[in-house]
Write a protein that holds these residues in place. Structure first.
Motif, short mmCIF file in Angstrom:
data_model
loop_
_atom_site.label_atom_id
_atom_site.label_comp_id
_atom_site.label_asym_id
_atom_site.label_seq_id
_atom_site.Cartn_x
_atom_site.Cartn_y
_atom_site.Cartn_z
N ILE A 33 0.84 -1.19 0.00
CA ILE A 33 0.00 0.00 0.00
C ILE A 33 0.88 1.24 0.00
O ILE A 33 1.76 1.38 0.85
CB ILE A 33 -0.92 0.02 1.23
N THR A 34 0.62 2.14 -0.94
CA THR A 34 1.26 3.45 -0.96
C THR A 34 0.23 4.45 -0.47
O THR A 34 -0.86 4.55 -1.03
CB THR A 34 1.73 3.82 -2.39
N ARG A 45 -0.62 8.34 0.23
CA ARG A 45 -0.20 9.69 -0.15
C ARG A 45 -1.00 10.74 0.62
O ARG A 45 -1.99 10.43 1.25
CB ARG A 45 -0.39 9.89 -1.65
N THR A 73 4.55 10.68 1.54
CA THR A 73 4.17 9.38 0.99
C THR A 73 4.79 8.30 1.87
O THR A 73 5.97 8.36 2.18
CB THR A 73 4.66 9.23 -0.46
N ARG A 87 4.95 3.98 2.45
CA ARG A 87 4.65 2.66 1.88
C ARG A 87 4.66 1.63 3.00
O ARG A 87 5.57 1.62 3.83
CB ARG A 87 5.67 2.31 0.81
N SER A 144 -9.28 2.08 0.58
CA SER A 144 -8.90 1.50 -0.71
C SER A 144 -9.91 1.91 -1.77
O SER A 144 -11.09 2.10 -1.50
CB SER A 144 -8.80 -0.03 -0.59
N ASN A 151 -10.11 4.71 -2.99
CA ASN A 151 -10.26 6.17 -2.85
C ASN A 151 -11.68 6.66 -3.08
O ASN A 151 -11.89 7.76 -3.57
CB ASN A 151 -9.28 6.90 -3.77
N GLN A 197 -0.80 -4.25 -5.44
CA GLN A 197 -0.26 -2.95 -5.05
C GLN A 197 -1.39 -1.94 -5.22
O GLN A 197 -1.97 -1.86 -6.30
CB GLN A 197 0.93 -2.56 -5.91
N GLN A 233 -2.94 2.17 -4.02
CA GLN A 233 -2.60 3.51 -3.57
C GLN A 233 -3.81 4.10 -2.87
O GLN A 233 -4.94 4.01 -3.36
CB GLN A 233 -2.22 4.38 -4.76
N ASP A 263 -5.11 7.74 -1.17
CA ASP A 263 -4.88 9.17 -0.99
C ASP A 263 -5.68 9.64 0.23
O ASP A 263 -6.92 9.54 0.22
CB ASP A 263 -5.31 9.96 -2.22
#
Length: 147
Positions: free
Chosen positions: A30-31, A33, A72, A74, A114, A116, A139, A141, A143
């Motif tokens: 998971i990234t 941001r 950011t 990870r 997840s 977003n 993977q 991302q 926000d």
């Protein structure tokens, strides 16, 4: 020798079908941001059911606490069962372990989910936050939404 071979074949036939085919584990990376660097910590929770989503994961659900040390961040959850997971992230600015809200119930700390998908006036929905973790892992991302 013949008895050993017959015994081995008999034992092999007694193993239930699919017993050796347990679902393989996979990693979820998971990234995150839009983190406020140096403020509090990130609390990341995974949910494989809607129970408790988005606020209170069961004690059996994977969770992680991570320093908010950059814009950011990870994180990685290794060895998860394959399937569908929803992820919730909170930047806990004051370290009280929960998301703080105003009188109207709106969050006062950064949060994300997840996919977003964050409705304007309600919490995220479990079904909209589901991601699939397959054999190769996944993977994603997230926000963070600032209050």
């Amino acid at each position: 020798m013949t008895r050993l071979l017959i015994g081995a074949l008999t034992a092999a036939c007694l193993v239930p079908a699919g017993a050796a085919a347990a679902p393989a584990a996979a990693d979820l990376e998971i990234t995150i941001r839009n983190v406020l660097p140096g403020q509090g910590e990130l609390r990341i929770a995974l949910f494989d059911t809607a129970n408790g989503f988005p606020d209170e994961p069961a004690s059996t659900q994977p969770t992680l606490r991570q320093r908010a040390d950059g814009e950011t961040v990870r994180v990685r959850f290794p060895g998860l069962p394959q399937g569908r997971w929803a992820v919730m992230v909170l930047q806990d600015l004051n370290g009280n372990g929960r998301i703080d809200s105003n009188l109207l119930g709106m969050p006062r700390e950064p949060y994300g989910a997840s996919n977003n998908r964050l409705p304007a006036l309600s919490p995220p929905r479990f079904e909209e936050a589901l991601v699939t973790l397959g054999p190769q892992g996944a993977q994603i991302q997230i926000d963070l939404k600032q209050p």
